[in-house]
Write an enzyme that holds these catalytic residues in place. Structure first.
Site, PDB file in Angstrom:
ATOM      1  N   VAL A   1     -32.908 -49.144  49.087  1.00  0.00           N
ATOM      2  CA  VAL A   1     -31.485 -49.006  48.641  1.00  0.00           C
ATOM      3  C   VAL A   1     -30.905 -47.741  49.005  1.00  0.00           C
ATOM      4  O   VAL A   1     -31.355 -46.611  48.223  1.00  0.00           O
ATOM      5  CB  VAL A   1     -30.963 -49.562  47.671  1.00  0.00           C
ATOM      6  N   LYS A   2     -30.024 -47.598  49.921  1.00  0.00           N
ATOM      7  CA  LYS A   2     -29.697 -46.181  50.033  1.00  0.00           C
ATOM      8  C   LYS A   2     -28.122 -46.266  49.250  1.00  0.00           C
ATOM      9  O   LYS A   2     -27.291 -46.906  49.530  1.00  0.00           O
ATOM     10  CB  LYS A   2     -29.244 -46.114  51.597  1.00  0.00           C
ATOM     11  N   ILE A   3     -28.368 -45.018  48.469  1.00  0.00           N
ATOM     12  CA  ILE A   3     -27.236 -44.569  47.547  1.00  0.00           C
ATOM     13  C   ILE A   3     -26.759 -43.315  48.060  1.00  0.00           C
ATOM     14  O   ILE A   3     -27.401 -42.208  48.285  1.00  0.00           O
ATOM     15  CB  ILE A   3     -27.879 -44.462  46.158  1.00  0.00           C
TER      16      ILE A   3
END
Length: 221
Positions: free
Chosen positions: A83-85
């Site tokens: 997941v890219k945050i």
């Protein structure tokens, strides 16, 4: 250094995997939108089924609660999804929560060593300094990659890997490799450019020309 493809185009990803040089993928909302109006979840799952390594896909929410809730759902899409945050205080907090739950985070849109350090301390699996976008405003983006790598190397307890992102040309890949970046995530066109050189083309043309002068058709082997 490992190579990821920065795209959401499945055919380009399949080609990179066939070449045996692409071990992961990074996407973002802009890249996904370039593929038209698609089912986001199904597209990411398709990519995850093609790629042997991590596939980073980004949350849309901007607040901590929204990022965390969205990330928890994305993490269920495939075993190799990351997941890219986005960087920022909300991103740091969300990264800490998600990392404590065993969800891998790619801390993206990173433009400073301080942001990268906070990401590592919060438990991010990857941090993505954006090289090209810094170059666009007159800064040296690769200096940021070098500095992050140097800082992380001084502290063995930091396991966060550096992904040189926003790559614009093959020279960026070379500098990233020399800097010790763990990964460079590159557009498909840059992957194609990396295999090309005018001297290689000229050499092949000369070999074929010399063969035809003496042997005739190239099939006469």
């Amino acid at each position: 250094m490992r190579l990821f493809l920065d795209t959401a185009n499945v055919e380009h990803i399949k080609h990179g995997v066939r070449l045996g040089v692409v071990s992961g993928v990074t996407t973002n909302p802009s890249l996904v939108s370039q593929e038209g109006k698609v089912n986001y979840k199904k597209l990411v799952q398709k990519i995850c089924s093609v790629v042997p390594g991590p596939v980073s896909t980004e949350v849309i929410s901007q607040d901590v609660a929204g990022m965390v809730a969205e990330a928890r759902q994305i993490a269920k899409w495939a075993n190799n999804v990351v997941v890219k945050i986005p960087a920022g205080l909300e991103g740091v907090e969300a990264t800490h929560i998600l990392a404590s739950e065993g969800i891998q985070v790619n801390f993206t849109l990173c433009f400073s060593v301080n942001q990268a350090l906070l990401a590592a301390l919060a438990g991010a699996a990857y941090v993505s300094p954006f090289v090209g976008r810094l170059d666009d405003i007159g800064e040296d983006g690769m200096t940021l990659v070098k500095d992050i790598v140097q800082v992380f190397r001084q502290y063995p307890e930091i396991k966060t890997e550096v992904i040189a992102a926003s790559i614009r040309h093959p020279q960026h890949c070379l500098i990233a490799a020399l800097a010790g970046s763990h990964i460079a995530t590159i557009p498909y066109k840059v992957l194609l450019q990396m295999a090309k050189h005018p001297m290689t083309d000229a050499g092949n043309a000369r070999f074929l020309e010399d063969w035809r002068k003496v042997m005739g058709d190239v099939k006469n082997i």
